[in-house]
Each structure stands twice: as C-alpha cells, then as structure tokens.
Design an enzyme around this catalytic site. Structure first.
Site, PDB file in Angstrom:
ATOM      1  CB  THR A  47      -0.919   0.041   1.231  1.00 20.61           C
ATOM      2  OG1 THR A  47      -0.138   0.362   2.392  1.00 20.61           O
ATOM      3  CG2 THR A  47      -1.602  -1.304   1.447  1.00 20.61           C
ATOM      4  CB  CYS A  48       0.125   4.864  -0.108  1.00 26.40           C
ATOM      5  SG  CYS A  48      -1.121   5.066   1.185  1.00 26.40           S
ATOM      6  CG  ASN A  49       0.527   4.731   4.801  1.00 24.09           C
ATOM      7  OD1 ASN A  49       1.117   5.684   4.319  1.00 24.09           O
ATOM      8  ND2 ASN A  49      -0.684   4.830   5.308  1.00 24.09           N
ATOM      9  NE  ARG A  50       0.831  -0.956   6.915  1.00 25.68           N
ATOM     10  CZ  ARG A  50       1.524  -0.641   8.002  1.00 25.68           C
ATOM     11  NH1 ARG A  50       2.587  -1.333   8.342  1.00 25.68           N
ATOM     12  NH2 ARG A  50       1.156   0.359   8.768  1.00 25.68           N
ATOM     13  N   GLY A 189     -10.277   5.945  -8.290  1.00 23.09           N
ATOM     14  CA  GLY A 189     -10.107   4.730  -7.486  1.00 23.09           C
ATOM     15  C   GLY A 189     -10.842   4.797  -6.158  1.00 23.09           C
ATOM     16  CE1 TYR A 191      -7.003   6.833   0.485  1.00 25.16           C
ATOM     17  CE2 TYR A 191      -5.260   7.112  -1.130  1.00 25.16           C
ATOM     18  CZ  TYR A 191      -5.661   6.785   0.148  1.00 25.16           C
ATOM     19  OH  TYR A 191      -4.743   6.407   1.088  1.00 25.16           O
TER      20      TYR A 191
END
Length: 417
Positions: A47-50, A189, A191
C-alpha cells in the site's frame, strides 16, 4: 517450519522507497510464485504506507536471502541497501505485528479503517494464486477476526478514519466557511469514492472528477458528479476550492505550468488547496512553491498527524498482544501432534499384542469386551499426557517433553509420528 515477516513501512522508510516497492510488488510476487522459488506460498501487502511479505519456511537464512535478492532485482536497488531498509521478524513476533497492522494500530492514522480491507484483499489474492500454507492461512484469518474484535470492543476503527478523511479535515481551516465548496477529484479509485461520500455528506456545492485514463464519465454516472475533460481541466482547477488527487498514475499530473495557468485565471481570494494522497506524487515539487497554492501530500501529512494515545488504543494493543500469544500457543500445540500420535500408536500396539496373545483362548464376545476395556484404559492413560503436551507447547518446552516420552516408553518420535 516457521512464520517469517519481511517489510518496510512509513515510519522507517522514505515514501519514495515505498513507492518503488509498491510499483514492483506485482513483479516481486511473480518471482516468489515461480516454481523455482524457495517459498511455497506467501501473502504480500503493498500500500502507500507499507510493503510486507508473510511466508513460512524451514530454511530461514537461505529463504530470506532469496527474497531480498528478488526485491533488490525488481526495484533495481543495491542488495545491501535493500537489506538495511527491511524489517525482519520471525516466530511469535510475526502474529503480533500482523494483528496490530490489521487492527489499524500501525497506520499513519491510528485506527485507520482502510487497512483491514487491504489485508483481506491481500489474503484473497494469495488464495487465488494457489494453496496457502495452513499456518499462513490461519495467521491472516485470525488477524481479521482480531481486528473485528478490537473494533467492536474498543471502538478503534469504527469512526471510519483514514488518511484521506484526516487530510480533508486538516484542509478545512484553509478554505472559506459556511459556503458551498467547489471540489475537483483527480482519479477514480477507492480514494475518489471516499472523497465523494465525504463532500456529499458535508454539503459541497459542486463535485467534479477528472481521470487521465478516461474513466471520469463512468465514475460520474455512478456517483452523480460531473466529469471533466482534458480541455476543461485548467478551467476547473481555477474554479476549485480544493483539489484531491490520487490518480495512481506515473509522472506528475499537476505540473508547474498547468497549475500556474489555473492560478492566473483564478478569481477566488483564498489559496487553492491541493491534497495529494497519491504514493507516486501527482503534484510536481515546483507546485508547492507557487503563490496562491497550498499543497498537502503524504510526507507533510506524516509530519502533521500526531500519534494518538488513549485508553482505547492502549486497550487495543493489549488485546492484540493477548491474541498473538494465544495464536502462538495454538501453533506450538500443533507441533505436539506427532508426539501424541506416536505415543498413542505405541500403546495401541501393546494392546493389540496382548489381545492377540489370548484371543484364541476366549470366545469372540469376551475378546470384544476386553478390547473395549483396554481401549478405555488407553484413553485414560493418554488423557493427561495429551493435556500436558498442549500446556508445555505454550511454554515452549516441547523438546523436554519429547525426551521424556522417548526415555519412558523407549520409542522414537519423528516429524510424522
């Protein structure tokens, strides 16, 4: 066999590195799914964080080296740099980490609700790729159950917090109050759906959507918003109060020239607020310096969002810790199966030998009764050793138990009993 975790997250790594990992995630998965891979099955969460990988192996160092090699080659990065950027966990620490991640306790926004769905989709994708190792399957299924329990018990995650909703709340003071807002969404998407729902709930005056890939019309029809064409993008930027961009495209979609032209046409007194939550940044760095424009991206959000500390979060962490300990005990207990099987087979063999030695002297009915009686004795004998095996598994003392059984009964216990 043991569970292993390897990964990077926003706390320890630059977002640019996470972006590269996310971009290479499909290629990395393909490498690990290849028949020549040392890993039979794995689950990846990108993901964007991990970026995280979970797998089972009985050759820790050799398998770890092969995974790091795959990541280094697919990201075109130096192997030593990759190795230093990755966190590695094994054994009972793996469960506690995944349970904490799935419950939203390791997110940029503590209690973020999106991550549970990301974990569920990662598991589904792995299941579609082929059979998962039972321990990996159970690890993820348990993580989802723990997340649900944490949410229901502590309230963590029930508020529906996410990176995007937090970014929007941080942006509110920068925009005029008590007037309908002009909203421009870039990208269609997940978001985009969250943003649309957020502004419809808060009473936006107008919501428009733009997609470089041409999906705006379809999104607009299904969400009752306006679609923006390439020709209208500059004009829409000039009219917008806030722009939320999460296109997922490569390259800067909002460059300096485009935004400068929109600002030149702009008649509004307040700054144009741009929220860029795309991991691969949609907004060019030069746009941050333009007068009349305020940009909030993931790097800034990471700095602006304070860590939350509350009784609910402390309680959630305790629940995760307890669930991880219980999971580890269950996993250890499974390793005791061959021991109990071997002991059961040893006693059953002695029972059968004893019955065979006397059954020619007795009638069939008597032999049957003797067999039933000895079977009850066998079960009674095995009851306490079975309970003790599970208890010792919880303390990690399996080796002592195996040695005791071997000495007391003079039997060899292999992996399969």
């Amino acid at each position: 066999m043991g569970l292993v975790f390897i990964g990077s997250n926003f706390r320890d790594s630059e977002l640019s590195w996470l972006e590269r990992l996310e971009a290479a995630s499909s290629a990395i998965r393909a490498r690990l799914d290849d028949s020549s891979s040392l890993i039979d099955s794995h689950v990846s969460l990108a993901t964007c964080n991990r970026f995280e990988l979970y797998f089972e192996t009985d050759d820790f160092h050799r398998t770890l080296d092969s995974v790091i090699d795959a990541i280094a080659e697919e990201t075109n990065e130096n192997r030593d740099s990759v190795s230093q950027s990755l966190q590695i966990l094994s054994g009972d620490k793996v469960a506690q980490h995944l349970f904490s991640v799935t419950s939203g306790l390791e997110s940029m926004i503590v209690g973020e609700s999106d991550v549970t769905g990301q974990v569920r989709r990662a598991l589904t994708r792995a299941q579609l790729s082929g059979p998962l190792a039972p321990s990996v399957q159970q690890l993820f299924q348990t993580a989802l159950r723990v997340s649900k329990k944490v949410s229901q018990t502590t309230g963590i995650g029930l508020s529906g917090k996410s990176v995007i909703t937090t970014a929007l709340k941080l942006s509110e003071p920068l925009m005029p109050r008590d007037v309908p807002k002009q909203v421009l969404i870039i990208g269609t998407g997940a978001y985009a759906r969250v943003v649309t729902a957020f502004f419809k709930k808060t009473g936006a005056g107008d919501i428009a959507v733009y997609s470089r890939s041409g999906r705006a019309e379809m999104f607009a029809e299904t969400h009752t918003v306006r679609a923006v064409t390439n020709q209208d993008l500059v004009a829409e930027l000039s009219r917008a109060d806030i722009v939320i961009s999460a296109s997922g495209s490569r390259g800067h979609l909002l460059d300096e020239a485009l935004v400068s032209e929109a600002l030149r046409l702009r008649s509004k007194e307040h700054d144009l607020v741009v929220v860029d939550v795309a991991l691969s940044r949609d907004v060019a760095p030069a746009v941050h310096e333009l007068a009349g424009c305020f940009v909030l991206d993931l790097e800034q959000l990471k700095k602006l969002t304070p860590q939350e500390h509350s009784i609910a979060i402390d309680s959630a962490r305790e629940m995760v810790k307890a669930a991880a300990e219980e999971f580890e005990v269950e996993q250890r207990a499974k390793t005791m199966g061959p021991i109990i099987t071997a002991l059961r087979s040893h006693i059953e063999l002695r029972v059968d030998q004893e019955i065979d030695s006397v059954k020619h002297k007795l009638d069939p009915a008597t032999v049957t009764e003797i067999r039933k009686s000895l079977s009850r004795v066998k079960d009674a004998i095995l009851h306490t050793p079975s309970l003790n095996a599970k208890s010792l598994a919880g303390t990690g003392n399996q080796a002592d138990y195996v040695n005791a059984i071997r000495v007391l009964f003079d039997i060899e216990i292999g992996e399969n009993g």
